[in-house]
Design an enzyme around this catalytic site. Sequence first.
Site, PDB file in Angstrom:
ATOM      1  N   HIS A  14       0.862  -1.186   0.000  1.00 49.92           N
ATOM      2  CA  HIS A  14       0.000   0.000   0.000  1.00 49.92           C
ATOM      3  C   HIS A  14       0.895   1.231   0.000  1.00 49.92           C
ATOM      4  CE1 HIS A  14       0.766   0.883   4.312  1.00 49.92           C
ATOM      5  NE2 HIS A  14       0.769  -0.430   4.452  1.00 49.92           N
ATOM      6  N   GLN A 139       3.478  -2.723  11.032  1.00 52.40           N
ATOM      7  CA  GLN A 139       4.642  -3.579  11.215  1.00 52.40           C
ATOM      8  C   GLN A 139       5.584  -3.433  10.033  1.00 52.40           C
ATOM      9  OE1 GLN A 139       2.402  -7.581  10.574  1.00 52.40           O
ATOM     10  NE2 GLN A 139       4.533  -8.042  10.067  1.00 52.40           N
ATOM     11  N   ALA A 420      -2.358  18.302   2.410  1.00 54.46           N
ATOM     12  CA  ALA A 420      -2.033  19.381   1.484  1.00 54.46           C
ATOM     13  C   ALA A 420      -1.471  20.556   2.272  1.00 54.46           C
ATOM     14  CB  ALA A 420      -3.274  19.801   0.720  1.00 54.46           C
ATOM     15  N   THR A 530      -7.594  22.503   3.855  1.00 53.55           N
ATOM     16  CA  THR A 530      -7.831  21.060   3.823  1.00 53.55           C
ATOM     17  C   THR A 530      -7.408  20.555   2.457  1.00 53.55           C
ATOM     18  OG1 THR A 530      -9.480  19.305   4.184  1.00 53.55           O
ATOM     19  CG2 THR A 530     -10.229  21.281   3.033  1.00 53.55           C
TER      20      THR A 530
END
Length: 577
Positions: A14, A139, A420, A530
């Site tokens: 990921h 992990q 951002a 945001t």
Amino acid sequence: MRVLGVNGWPGASHDGAACLVVDGEVVALAEEERFTRNKHAYGEAPLNAAAHCLAEGGFTLDDIDVVAHGWDLPKLFGDRGLDWFADDADALEHLLPKALFPRSLDPRLTFVNHHIAHAASAYHLSGRDRGAILVLDGQGEDVSTTLAVGIDGEIKTLRSHTPGWSLGYFYAAVCEYAGLGADAAGKMMGLASYGTPQDLTFGGALDFTDEDFTVGVVPPDLRSTGSTDEETATIRHWLRHLEKVLPDAPNRSVRRFDPRVGRYTKVTDRDPFEYRDIAATAQAALERAVMALVRGLLRESGETTLLVAGGVGFNATLNGKLMRMPEVQDLFVQPLAGDQGVSLGAAVWCAAQEGDRIRPMEGSVAWGPQWDADAIRRVLEASGTAYTEPADIAAATADVLAAGGVAGWFQGRAEGGPRALGHRSMVAVPNPEGTRDRVNVRIKDREAWRPFAPSMQEEAAEALIGTTTPLPYMIVTTPVTEAGAAVMPAVVHSDRTTRPQTVSAEVDPLYHRLIGEVGGHTGTPVVLNTSFNGRDEPVVCSPRDALATFHRLPMDALAIGPFLVRRPDGAVGEAGA
């Protein structure tokens, strides 16, 4: 030396990312999700990210000395009895195929221990010669917590915890229990500020000492079979225990087709806000465990500088507590704390091992793609979007914000990381408080309790948050002053803290000027900031992304390069009213 750092592996990863480091300086960094538009880029190799980094440097793989991966995958697969490649050439071809990355000669492929890569990202880029290093995440190959020390360019591991005792997985389990989803740690951190902590041991599952913690419900030597990690098994242990000891049943969820958005979405039995006390308890337990680790680490290492990386490092509330610990005289949290950051860490670790002097970070993570004015103009005209080219885009955007509008702000190189910082942002005046609800509910289509953060000129920081310490990465929370609470209520959390970004004119002159122009209207140089994205999607990267998101979300304006796009009716402040 030229190093291409990478994270991500086809089918088993990921937050894929790539980073180019040349002679110790970061030249480019990008995350794969920004290109594929699949949030977190689950199971994706960093193909687009690597191609961007090479193009930014003007290189091909023939020009690269080392490809450094932020996981020791041969060890990870070998320890678990999983098939690995016969040689590095086959592994490199699987990661970066010649069909996409033509080359006459393969660069050296190096696999860096995951926690060493995290540690290197914090230590080598912090600008500190020495310091105690804390790595906390779900992990790595076989550890979840690493305590180390960096001195004179070398990293020495002191001790660690196994995956079963992962604080990252503990927090993820509580997120799942509350109906937020196991990958929603940021949401739960925000929810926690509304709750009241209860039993921090969670019915005896956690035990704390002055310098460490233990876990009683997961075997410390837990090892999954047929898997590359212990996440599923560890979370399962936690969920079974939580069902036994918590007063509220788990917040079950199902996926249902939502005709409003035209796709399946997750629906929970109850509003996750009802689990705010559980969230507050998990947050307080995390803070207690980590602060104990820090005390032990600083005592054992003899250091007073603390350097933090790993996914748990995104917990800004925790970081604020660490910053205010009397034992911590200096704190640096790697703003790319998650797995995207191990592409960076692996690259600088390899470069440092070869003798390159690493140039430290200087207040920005804007190393991604950028488009010049002509390229942006072509996109605008091809889409048929009406636009103007004001003499001063910062002043024109400030006019929109001062009139109550919310604007997309798309400028310069894209940032890495989930936050951002003034290059791919959505901005508004943080007053009145109702602006928070408008942006949350009407524009971003997310929970009303989700907090926002302020970007302020660094000159105003002392008046608003009571400190002159530069905080450029929006990675720690701080208390706000009385004056700050009065002028920016839309970004003050319920516990009277905020997660600030202090903006330097030297590091980011255009964003600094936008905030100053807003201050000219409001009296205070601060904006609500945001990320520029919709619900459950990555931050925008390209001009096409920005336009698509602007047209889909009810914002009032888009400042894209030197151009300003407004809603067709020009009704500032009405699009989301």
